[in-house]
Design an enzyme around this catalytic site. Sequence first.
Site, PDB file in Angstrom:
ATOM      1  N   THR A 198       0.830  -1.204   0.000  1.00 32.75           N
ATOM      2  CA  THR A 198       0.000   0.000   0.000  1.00 32.75           C
ATOM      3  C   THR A 198       0.862   1.252   0.000  1.00 32.75           C
ATOM      4  O   THR A 198       1.983   1.250   0.498  1.00 32.75           O
ATOM      5  CB  THR A 198      -0.953   0.010   1.219  1.00 32.75           C
ATOM      6  N   ARG A 199       0.303   2.313  -0.587  1.00 35.34           N
ATOM      7  CA  ARG A 199       0.909   3.640  -0.524  1.00 35.34           C
ATOM      8  C   ARG A 199      -0.105   4.657  -0.018  1.00 35.34           C
ATOM      9  O   ARG A 199       0.105   5.864  -0.117  1.00 35.34           O
ATOM     10  CB  ARG A 199       1.445   4.096  -1.892  1.00 35.34           C
ATOM     11  N   HIS A 203      -8.093   1.714   5.926  1.00 31.36           N
ATOM     12  CA  HIS A 203      -9.334   1.908   6.669  1.00 31.36           C
ATOM     13  C   HIS A 203      -9.976   0.553   6.947  1.00 31.36           C
ATOM     14  O   HIS A 203      -9.356  -0.492   6.755  1.00 31.36           O
ATOM     15  CB  HIS A 203     -10.259   2.830   5.879  1.00 31.36           C
ATOM     16  N   HIS A 206      -9.858  -2.130   4.191  1.00 32.67           N
ATOM     17  CA  HIS A 206      -8.548  -2.755   3.984  1.00 32.67           C
ATOM     18  C   HIS A 206      -8.269  -3.799   5.067  1.00 32.67           C
ATOM     19  O   HIS A 206      -7.739  -4.881   4.792  1.00 32.67           O
ATOM     20  CB  HIS A 206      -7.446  -1.699   4.001  1.00 32.67           C
ATOM     21  N   ARG A 292      -6.696  -4.408  -7.974  1.00 30.76           N
ATOM     22  CA  ARG A 292      -7.228  -3.955  -9.257  1.00 30.76           C
ATOM     23  C   ARG A 292      -6.414  -2.735  -9.686  1.00 30.76           C
ATOM     24  O   ARG A 292      -6.226  -1.807  -8.916  1.00 30.76           O
ATOM     25  CB  ARG A 292      -8.709  -3.606  -9.090  1.00 30.76           C
TER      26      ARG A 292
END
Length: 573
Positions: A198-199, A203, A206, A292
């Site tokens: 992740t970047r 929340h 996730h 995605r």
Amino acid sequence: MANKPHGGVLKDLIARDAPRQEQLAAEAERLPAIILTERQLCDLELIMNGGFSPLEGFMNEKDYDRVVEESRLADGNVFSMPITLDVSQQVLDETKLKAGSRVTLRDFRDDRNLAILTVDDVYRPNKAKEAELVFGGDEEHPAIKYLNTQVHEFYIGGKLEAVNKLNHYDYVALRYTPAEMRAHFDKLGWSRVVAFQTRNPMHRAHRELTVRAARARQANVLIHPVVGLTKPGDIDHFTRVRAYQALLPRYPNGMAILGLLPLAMRMGGPREAVWHAIIRKNHGATHFIVGRDHAGPGKNSKGVDFYGPYDAQHAVEKFRDELGIEVVEFQQVTYLPDTDEYMPRDQVPAGTKTLDISGTELRKRLRTGAHIPEWFSYPEVVKILRESNPPRHTQGFTIFLTGYQNSGKDAVARALQVTLNQQGGRSVSLLLGDTVRHELSSELGFSREDRHTNIQRISFVAAELTRAGAAVIAAPIAPYEESRQAAREAISQAGTFFLIHVATPLEYCERTDKRGIYAKARRGEIKGFTGVDDPYEAPAKADLVVDVSKQSVRSIVHEIILMLESDGFLDRA
């Protein structure tokens, strides 16, 4: 752990033999040096600690060519992203590098010697081919823009010997090398690990999707965010890491751990996804969540996606057996308010009420201080995001006025400063063209290059003040579109930038010039004068266009105030 690193052996280059380390350190002081950029430092760190295994250095021409064409190194190992050390002709002339030469690689931040590279070759890459085959060829792609505008014309390939580790002063305990991460998994008894790239902040959705992925595979979770270079405009990694730390206790039974990855992303979509999988395999993960449009930069100016939504998943799946890491498809989940739970969208019964908040909507709520519900994110995460995203009325901004000499821009700037000071709420800084010339740029002339340098100095000061929450009013002539665009890009990284074109006609500026400056320019006493013997390029996309020959200074200031109010900068309600 049972799984082997990519390529079979973890290429950890950090020397541990004290005499050899001392010998390398002494040699590094004598050798010519290359000063590394921030991106090159990120690459160097992950080469040295084994994150890019089986690489042992920056790619030589054989490795580079095959990676570009086939996503493989010359020895056949899968590797999808060119990892190259680019240098200019000037550096080559200064260092006299050739095959067999040794050169020190140095940190630009503190001048520490980090590694010695033994040169395999110096070669000129085919950038057009790299852009097409690695990134898809669209000139608007940020990696292609970087390749064409920032990357030098030569690449140096060769193996590395580590001299020193890079110094980090933030979150040191969370910066695991691949070997340290594997040892930590062994200590915890974890044999199956799902890695999550992740970047962005995380929340509830996730957390839900990572828990689901882990439980389905009887595995644990490695939250492995990028803290090197990400996409411009992303939330800074300090804020994100605090948010990840706040989220971690929400995982059940110590299911997840957090580790930081000092990666310089290229936003390279399918190629990047394969690269990410290799990196996570080297860190000991057995499974990797591929999202995605994973690591895609979004859409181009025509609204077309750079990559297809599932291209990245297909790319990683193609090499799954060789990589030895399982692909976990990112499930889009949505909130069901009637049952207070998240569920994969493709499993939601027809007619069921769902709720979602987009990234755009979240940013808007953070900006305006609007409510962010607990079903979307945890209060402790929202608190951290609000601390780093204050309401718009407390944020800094820059009003950048451009126009001819005597166009009225200075008068507008001074009047606007008084008006904003009267309203209060933030400090106000005024950067008039003549003042900046006297205080910051007295040694500069009026060539195109010197004018550009002057605007960049103004931009630097304005950006720093904007970042600190000030209202900045800059009023240079700024005759060139290129300089104004560079100013917008620089200042926009710190806050909001408004370009005001004071489009007062040249004839009016000259007719009302009480100081006689235009007359001197017409007589040839002043050279390179904008509008006389030097051009003014009218802005193509100003946020506001005004004209002192048709409007009063008071009415122009009022227009600017209304613009600021409509964007929430003056609303303290």
